[in-house]
Design an enzyme around this catalytic site. Structure first.
Site, short mmCIF file in Angstrom:
data_model
loop_
_atom_site.label_atom_id
_atom_site.label_comp_id
_atom_site.label_asym_id
_atom_site.label_seq_id
_atom_site.Cartn_x
_atom_site.Cartn_y
_atom_site.Cartn_z
N GLY A 271 -68.29 82.40 24.65
CA GLY A 271 -67.08 82.14 25.44
C GLY A 271 -66.18 83.35 25.39
N GLY B 240 -61.74 84.58 25.95
CA GLY B 240 -60.36 84.20 26.23
C GLY B 240 -59.58 85.45 26.53
CG ASP C 42 -52.13 77.43 23.87
OD1 ASP C 42 -51.67 76.71 24.79
OD2 ASP C 42 -52.92 78.37 24.08
P1 ATP Z 1 -57.12 82.32 24.62
O1 ATP Z 1 -57.05 83.04 25.93
O2 ATP Z 1 -57.27 80.84 24.82
O3 ATP Z 1 -56.02 82.66 23.67
P2 ATP Z 1 -58.89 83.57 22.70
O4 ATP Z 1 -59.28 84.95 23.10
O5 ATP Z 1 -57.87 83.44 21.62
O6 ATP Z 1 -58.53 82.74 23.96
P3 ATP Z 1 -60.54 81.37 21.70
O7 ATP Z 1 -59.78 80.37 22.47
O8 ATP Z 1 -60.44 81.32 20.22
O9 ATP Z 1 -60.25 82.87 22.22
O10 ATP Z 1 -62.08 81.27 22.10
C1 ATP Z 1 -62.48 81.44 23.44
C2 ATP Z 1 -63.60 80.47 23.78
O11 ATP Z 1 -64.76 80.79 22.97
C3 ATP Z 1 -63.30 79.00 23.48
O12 ATP Z 1 -62.65 78.34 24.53
C4 ATP Z 1 -64.71 78.44 23.26
O13 ATP Z 1 -65.32 78.16 24.50
C5 ATP Z 1 -65.44 79.61 22.61
N1 ATP Z 1 -65.41 79.47 21.14
C6 ATP Z 1 -64.41 79.84 20.32
N2 ATP Z 1 -64.69 79.56 19.04
C7 ATP Z 1 -65.91 78.98 19.04
C8 ATP Z 1 -66.76 78.44 18.02
N3 ATP Z 1 -66.41 78.45 16.74
N4 ATP Z 1 -67.94 77.92 18.40
C9 ATP Z 1 -68.30 77.90 19.70
N5 ATP Z 1 -67.55 78.39 20.70
C10 ATP Z 1 -66.37 78.92 20.40
#
Ligand code: ATP
Ligand code: MG
Ligand code: MG
Length: 505
Positions: A28, A30, A158
């Site tokens: 994934g 973000g 969030d």
């Molecule tokens: P945001 O834009 O929401 O702040 P971010 O860069 O902080 O995103 P996360 O939300 O922590 O990242 O993770 C992004 C995506 O990765 C999640 O929505 C999920 O689909 C996937 N993901 C995160 N952690 C895990 C995990 N432990 N196992 C499986 N998939 C995960």
């Protein structure tokens, strides 16, 4: 975004932390990071690795995220009973730095989880998830929040479907299957490339099928990834050819465990592919290689067949803060934003409870509880406040008085400046009239949600107390679980920073 200061250009087979971890596939992404499945060569198990953008602001945010994660990952989560609530928060197992062409990246290592709740909402075609599952998710979410607020002094800020992940059960078995399917997919691509080159069989092109379903736009807000409005249906596209079409998490999980989640209600149109704003994010996840399709063959499976136990964990502490150290006042993703934050009043742990109630409503109905939009003469904030008043009544006078932004929305008489005609529609009636819950069910659900939607953050019911609500009494897997030390409908008794930032000692 893959430039100096941006994402790390990770690839399959790349090694990390002195060769300990090896990347398998992307899970994934973000705004802050990309998340990868990796094999830990020391334990020989799989992990999820969050590789953060290298720019200074992202690095600093990531270092704060690690501190918060370390706090919640200290597993001492029994709160007034035998139950360990900390298991409902994604725990950090390792963190380190990784240098690549775009700079130095903070990397966080987690246990591997499956799809997020938005994928589940989509699976049910935005028509609501069976109440039995909603209760499981709601109770676990409240237990996790209670642990965060009361034991850790951490505010998530969030809470939304994308940030709550489901467990997948036997990770290693699923990874094996996914690796096999990935290999098939690669072989298929190779074969097609060759076929196209030699112009033998130019008609099937998986790449084009793929791109037609991921034509999305993802706009970003400070507090998280906004998703495109729910009515984005891409119709007419056919399911991908076998074997890729059979790799959906739900099918996979049922095959592996001999169980199945109930199918969505039959759709009036068959073969509809649902597409949303975070297509890439969802389709890249371990558990969802294919987007959902609803066909007539599934139509009879509208009710639960097996009592499957869903396990969830709260993830993404990237915007979290401490009860005595708020990093910003611009918190929460729009639809889950609490009235105190919109008005610019003081806020605290209770802001998470507001978002949780919005999320639970969304699970039950498939719709946002509040979906503000801007018009010619009013802003999104104006509309948001109007929608809140229509559902829950007038905002307390002291909030209008103390809110830093109140003047923008309200005149001196306490009337909304830009919106005049309000249509009051209480939650219970919305549930009964619009979403067709029986009067009794509507009443029970509204009894459960309204204390978490109290307008004044000071009066809002706390997560631990809400675990004891009669609506959650018969939650599958957590039947009769109560937190003895909390009282139902209490408003943050003994929780420092419940409705305002506490001065740091
Ligand atoms: P945001 O834009 O929401 O702040 P971010 O860069 O902080 O995103 P996360 O939300 O922590 O990242 O993770 C992004 C995506 O990765 C999640 O929505 C999920 O689909 C996937 N993901 C995160 N952690 C895990 C995990 N432990 N196992 C499986 N998939 C995960
Ligand atoms: Mg996130
Ligand atoms: Mg984040």
């Amino acid at each position: 975004d893959y430039k100096p200061g941006g994402y790390h250009p990770a690839f399959r087979g790349e090694t990390y932390n002195g060769g300990r971890y090896m990347l398998v596939r992307k899970l994934g992404w973000g705004h802050f990071s990309t998340v990868w499945l990796a094999r830990d060569t020391v334990s020989n198990a799989h992990v999820a690795m969050k590789i953060v953008r290298s720019d200074k602001v992202y690095t600093e945010a990531a270092l704060d995220e690690i501190k918060l994660l370390r706090r919640v990952s200290t597993r001492d989560g029994s709160l007034g009973g035998y139950y360990d609530s900390s298991k409902h928060i994604l725990s950090l197992s390792d963190s380190f730095e990784h240098t690549g062409p775009n700079g130095k990246h903070v990397v966080m290592v987690f246990e591997v989880l499956g799809e997020n709740l938005l994928a589940l909402i989509k699976k049910y075609e935005h028509r609501g998830i069976p109440v039995m599952y909603v209760k499981q998710i709601a109770k676990q979410l409240l237990l996790g929040l209670d642990y965060m607020h009361r034991k850790c002094g951490v505010i998530h800020t969030d809470i939304k479907p994308e940030n709550v992940l489901m467990e997948v059960g036997d990770v290693e078995a699923i990874v094996k299957m996914v690796e096999l399917l990935d290999k098939q997919k690669r072989d298929q691509r190779k074969f097609q490339k060759r076929a196209t080159k030699t112009a033998i069989e130019p008609s099937v092109n998986i790449a084009s099928v793929n791109s037609s379903r991921s034509s999305t736009s993802t706009s970003l807000e400070r507090s998280g990834t906004r998703r495109v409005r729910r009515h984005t249906l891409i119709t007419g596209s056919q399911p991908l050819p076998s074997p890729i079409s059979s790799t959906n998490f739900f099918e996979m999980k049922s095959q592996m465990m001999g169980q199945s989640l109930p199918r969505p209600m039959p759709s009036s149109k068959s073969n509809i592919n649902i597409s949303g704003g975070e297509e890439e994010q969802v389709t890249n996840s371990l558990s969802s290689l294919e987007i959902s399709t609803c066909t007539d063959e599934h139509a009879e499976d509208a009710t639960p067949r097996n009592l499957d136990v869903i396990q969830i964990k709260i993830a993404d502490l990237g915007n979290a803060c401490w009860y005595d150290e708020h990093y910003t006042n611009s918190i929460q993703t729009r639809e889950y934003r609490s009235p105190e934050v919109i008005l610019g009043c003081e806020w605290g742990c209770s802001a998470d409870v507001w978002s949780a109630a919005c999320l639970i409503f969304e699970l039950l109905t498939g719709d946002f509880l509040f979906e503000p939009d801007e018009g010619h003469s009013y802003t999104k904030d104006d509309d948001h406040i109007a929608q809140i008043i229509e559902l829950l009544g007038e905002l307390p006078y002291n909030m209008l008085e103390t809110g830093r932004h109140s003047r923008t929305f309200f005149n001196s008489k306490g009337m909304l400046r830009n919106i005049s005609k309000l249509k009051f529609w209480p939650l219970k009636d919305v549930l009964h009239e619009k979403y067709k819950f029986s009067e009794e069910d509507a009443e029970n659900i509204s009894d459960f949600l309204l204390p978490m939607l109290r307008l004044s953050p000071q009066d809002r019911a706390d997560a631990g107390g809400m675990v004891n609500h009669p609506w959650l009494e018969d939650t599958v897997g957590l039947e009769g679980l109560k937190l003895d030390s909390r009282s139902l409908y209490d408003s943050g008794a003994g929780i420092p920073g419940w409705f305002q930032e506490v001065p740091r000692k």
